[in-house]
Design an enzyme around this catalytic site. Structure first.
Site, PDB file in Angstrom:
ATOM      1  N   ASP A 159       0.832  -1.203   0.000  1.00 31.48           N
ATOM      2  CA  ASP A 159       0.000   0.000   0.000  1.00 31.48           C
ATOM      3  C   ASP A 159       0.872   1.261   0.000  1.00 31.48           C
ATOM      4  O   ASP A 159       1.984   1.247   0.537  1.00 31.48           O
ATOM      5  CB  ASP A 159      -0.871  -0.035   1.257  1.00 31.48           C
TER       6      ASP A 159
ATOM      7  N   ASN B 270     -10.357  -3.188  -6.688  1.00 39.66           N
ATOM      8  CA  ASN B 270      -9.580  -2.173  -7.416  1.00 39.66           C
ATOM      9  C   ASN B 270     -10.214  -1.781  -8.757  1.00 39.66           C
ATOM     10  O   ASN B 270      -9.857  -0.747  -9.335  1.00 39.66           O
ATOM     11  CB  ASN B 270      -8.141  -2.648  -7.666  1.00 39.66           C
TER      12      ASN B 270
HETATM   13  C1  FPP Z   1      -1.936   0.098  -3.353  1.00 38.41           C
HETATM   14  O1  FPP Z   1      -1.413   1.420  -3.308  1.00 38.41           O
HETATM   15  C2  FPP Z   1      -1.327  -0.617  -4.464  1.00 38.41           C
HETATM   16  C3  FPP Z   1      -2.003  -1.170  -5.508  1.00 38.41           C
HETATM   17  C4  FPP Z   1      -3.463  -1.101  -5.645  1.00 38.41           C
HETATM   18  C5  FPP Z   1      -1.298  -1.841  -6.592  1.00 38.41           C
HETATM   19  C6  FPP Z   1      -0.083  -2.611  -6.188  1.00 38.41           C
HETATM   20  C7  FPP Z   1       0.708  -2.916  -7.392  1.00 38.41           C
HETATM   21  C8  FPP Z   1       2.058  -2.882  -7.509  1.00 38.41           C
HETATM   22  C9  FPP Z   1       2.977  -2.617  -6.393  1.00 38.41           C
HETATM   23  C10 FPP Z   1       2.747  -3.125  -8.790  1.00 38.41           C
HETATM   24  C11 FPP Z   1       2.595  -4.474  -9.371  1.00 38.41           C
HETATM   25  C12 FPP Z   1       1.432  -4.405 -10.243  1.00 38.41           C
HETATM   26  C13 FPP Z   1       0.951  -5.374 -11.033  1.00 38.41           C
HETATM   27  C14 FPP Z   1      -0.294  -5.091 -11.745  1.00 38.41           C
HETATM   28  C15 FPP Z   1       1.614  -6.679 -11.185  1.00 38.41           C
HETATM   29  P1  FPP Z   1      -2.406   2.644  -3.509  1.00 38.41           P
HETATM   30  O2  FPP Z   1      -2.438   3.006  -4.938  1.00 38.41           O
HETATM   31  O3  FPP Z   1      -3.745   2.307  -2.946  1.00 38.41           O
HETATM   32  O4  FPP Z   1      -1.679   3.742  -2.710  1.00 38.41           O
HETATM   33  P2  FPP Z   1      -2.374   4.878  -1.838  1.00 38.41           P
HETATM   34  O5  FPP Z   1      -2.980   4.171  -0.667  1.00 38.41           O
HETATM   35  O6  FPP Z   1      -1.244   5.747  -1.478  1.00 38.41           O
HETATM   36  O7  FPP Z   1      -3.384   5.547  -2.700  1.00 38.41           O
END
Ligand code: FPP
Length: 244
Positions: free
Chosen positions: A28, A76
């Site tokens: 996250d 998501n």
């Molecule tokens: C959560 O951070 C992260 C995700 C929803 C995606 C995780 C994906 C990766 C680390 C890359 C690998 C990806 C694939 C498709 C193989 P957030 O975007 O919710 O962060 P925030 O809480 O700061 O908004």
């Protein structure tokens, strides 16, 4: 780095770490990491994917045989279309890079969740990767279009399809997407949240939970050390009274 050999691994496991057989990450904070830098959220996911491969290398170097990552949840899909497209395009790159890692580092790639929703092309790439890496040593599960409740329902339906009318815990367990993996020991969540967010709900029953305020793209070797050290200090009783 060559991870094909077990012996003499620098920074290898100590006695207490040896019980850590399956570690999972809720990655996250990608969006916040990018926004803090004045960059679009998608840039955070690109960095997050790099961090993921770096951490996988470190995990396997420590002889932890199985790692599971939450890359895309069933929830998501409600994100803006632009972000979903960026994550889907990143998934193509991820699979291409995974093919290199499979060969160089002896990694067995598996995918959990219903990845068919990403389309036939992605599904075919995934199935090729899973087949071609099936004999490899270190297991990396990527959760895609994954939800823990969905996994349990699918597992129950598979058991029912075998003709069962009353299900046992064993019936569910052996039909989970993670069935070939060792039991889950530790779930790490970055960016300070304290939720499971529908991740590995069944498997988490006796897993330890570790949260860190670090945003996922900043999660590095020192952060991994801290998580493993915290795990080593935990007294796991699995519902009983006897210490580990
Ligand atoms: C959560 O951070 C992260 C995700 C929803 C995606 C995780 C994906 C990766 C680390 C890359 C690998 C990806 C694939 C498709 C193989 P957030 O975007 O919710 O962060 P925030 O809480 O700061 O908004």
């Amino acid at each position: 780095m060559n991870l094909n050999h077990r012996e003499n691994v620098p920074g290898g496991i100590g006695q207490s770490e040896s019980r850590l057989a399956h570690i999972a990450f809720i990655m996250d904070g990608n969006g916040r990491w990018a926004q803090k830098r004045g960059m679009p959220r998608e840039y955070g996911h690109v960095q997050g994917a790099k961090t993921m491969f770096d951490i996988a290398t470190l995990v396997f170097k420590r002889q932890i045989p199985c790692m599971t990552i939450y890359a895309f949840s069933t929830e998501n899909w409600s994100r803006p279309q632009k972000e979903i497209e960026a994550l889907t395009s990143l998934l193509h790159e991820y699979i291409k890079k995974a093919r290199r890692i499979m060969e160089e580092d002896n990694v067995r790639f598996r995918f959990i969740g219903d990845y068919s929703r990403f389309g036939d092309k992605v599904a075919a790439m995934i199935e090729d990767l899973v087949r071609d890496s099936a004999g490899n040593r270190w297991m990396l599960n990527t959760a895609l279009n994954y939800g823990g409740r969905d996994e349990i329902v699918r597992a129950a339906n598979k058991a029912l399809a075998e003709g069962k009318t009353m299900l046992t815990e064993e019936d569910i367990s052996r039909h989970l997407d993670t069935a070939p993996c060792p039991p889950l020991d530790l779930i790490v969540r970055t960016a300070g949240e304290m939720r499971l967010s529908n991740f590995l709900l069944w498997q988490a029953a006796y897993a330890e939970f570790y949260a860190t305020p670090a945003l996922w793209p900043d999660f590095d070797e020192a952060e991994l050390e801290k998580a493993i050290a915290a795990f080593s200090q935990r007294k796991r009783r699995f519902g009983g009274l006897v210490n580990k």
